[in-house]
Motif scaffolding. Structure first.
Motif, PDB file in Angstrom:
ATOM      1  N   GLY A 202       0.785  -1.217   0.000  1.00 44.87           N
ATOM      2  CA  GLY A 202       0.000   0.000   0.000  1.00 44.87           C
ATOM      3  C   GLY A 202       0.823   1.276   0.000  1.00 44.87           C
TER       4      GLY A 202
ATOM      5  N   ASP B 159      -5.191  -6.241   3.325  1.00 44.72           N
ATOM      6  CA  ASP B 159      -5.756  -5.635   2.116  1.00 44.72           C
ATOM      7  C   ASP B 159      -6.835  -4.592   2.427  1.00 44.72           C
ATOM      8  N   PRO B 160      -7.737  -4.840   3.392  1.00 42.19           N
ATOM      9  CA  PRO B 160      -8.713  -3.794   3.727  1.00 42.19           C
ATOM     10  C   PRO B 160      -8.063  -2.500   4.220  1.00 42.19           C
TER      11      PRO B 160
ATOM     12  N   LYS C 203      -6.683  -0.742   1.171  1.00 40.09           N
ATOM     13  CA  LYS C 203      -7.762  -0.087   0.436  1.00 40.09           C
ATOM     14  C   LYS C 203      -8.248   1.184   1.136  1.00 40.09           C
ATOM     15  N   SER C 204      -8.010   1.253   2.446  1.00 41.53           N
ATOM     16  CA  SER C 204      -8.402   2.447   3.209  1.00 41.53           C
ATOM     17  C   SER C 204      -7.354   3.548   3.127  1.00 41.53           C
TER      18      SER C 204
ATOM     19  N   THR D 172      -9.405   2.313  11.172  1.00 46.86           N
ATOM     20  CA  THR D 172      -9.482   3.349  10.146  1.00 46.86           C
ATOM     21  C   THR D 172     -10.129   4.625  10.675  1.00 46.86           C
TER      22      THR D 172
END
Length: 313
Positions: A55, A78-79, A82-83, A306
């Motif tokens: 990332g 991965d989450p 993506k954030s 997040t």
């Protein structure tokens, strides 16, 4: 003859003690082989550390404990990417895919912290947000002692803070008995038994399947037990006092805690820990799980992390 039969029966019992309950494979489930392919290599002064680096954006470290590895966070990487985060997930020396050099003092909490600092310096990351679990807390407190200005925001996930509430599944005295136990773990004699008991105590319901367990079992069968030996026979018998470190904490902190954890309990240390870490009441979150909340509550944890990291201070 009777003794031989007894040994065979004991062997069958030990080897058939499966540490997973579910045989159904989830859609798009990552295998341990694929996880290792994604890992990169970093040479520290003591040995090679394997780590995930994915990332772009602000960096966050996800630090495992004992006897796990970066595999614990596989559902969260991965989450978080993506954030909008750069996610660093190391296997600390002696765990997962990293080297497991001979010796024991090499696995002190301070030495783990020094190696993590070497990794982050090597990656060119000067400051970062930091999540830790289990014994990863001890390595984090040591890191904050060595380099107090590196961590910008702290995420506490069922980690070691005080002796109060700390009930490890294994505590051993140094010596032959503990070393024999480690030999049994790495030679397949009691590996399944160790993991089955760990997940039974660490999850409300063991929903793990063979692929999930592979990532925990493989490093043990590869001989990664010296670091475990040091932790279970030394570190967890005499926890250091980090009061001085806590007094100097002046960064945002959130607690995300599996409230049904029997190994690391929040209630016995709630007031003391909350005051020491200076964590706001709205930043304390209880999750309906036991110790390994990353296994069953990954989406919920990622959401809370997040929100915390993107919240304006």
């Amino acid at each position: 003859m009777k003794k031989s039969i007894a040994f065979v029966l004991i062997g069958i019992l030990l080897f058939s003690c499966k540490p997973y309950q579910n045989t159904k494979i989830r859609k798009d489930q990552i295998t341990y082989e694929d996880f290792r392919i994604d890992q990169r290599t970093f040479p520290t002064d003591d040995g090679i550390i394997k780590y995930i680096d994915k990332g772009n954006g602000p960096a966050i470290v996800l630090l495992h404990g004992v006897p796990t590895s970066g595999w614990l966070y596989r559902k969260m990487i991965d989450p978080l990417v993506k954030s909008g985060f750069r996610v660093i997930v190391p296997d600390m020396l002696g765990y997962g895919s990293s080297d497991s050099p001979e010796g024991f003092e090499i696995y002190t909490a301070e030495n783990h912290a020094k190696r993590l600092l070497q990794l982050m310096e090597g990656l060119g990351i000067d400051t970062w947000s930091h999540a830790m679990h289990d014994a990863g807390g001890l390595w984090t407190w040591e890191l904050m002692k060595l380099a107090p200005n590196k961590i910008e925001k702290l995420i506490v996930l069922n980690t070691i803070i005080y002796e109060d509430g700390f009930y490890p599944p294994v505590r051993m005295k140094p010596g032959k008995l503990a070393k024999t136990a480690m030999w049994a773990y790495r030679n397949g004699v009691t590996t399944n038994t160790l993991l089955k008991n760990l997940f039974k105590q660490g999850l409300k319901e063991n929903t793990l399947n063979t692929i999930d367990v592979e990532g925990y079992k493989t490093p043990l069968l590869e001989g990664k037990t010296d670091a475990m030996y040091y932790f279970f026979s030394q570190t967890c018998n005499e926890l250091p006092d980090y009061t001085d470190i806590f007094e100097n904490i002046d960064i945002p902190v959130t607690v995300i805690w599996g409230i049904h954890d029997t190994m690391l309990q929040w209630p016995p240390q709630q007031r003391r820990a909350s005051n020491a870490l200076k964590v706001k009441e709205e930043d304390i979150h209880f999750i309906d799980e036991k110790h390994f909340l990353q296994e069953t509550k990954a989406k919920e944890i990622v959401y809370k992390i997040t929100a915390f990291l993107k919240k304006k201070v």
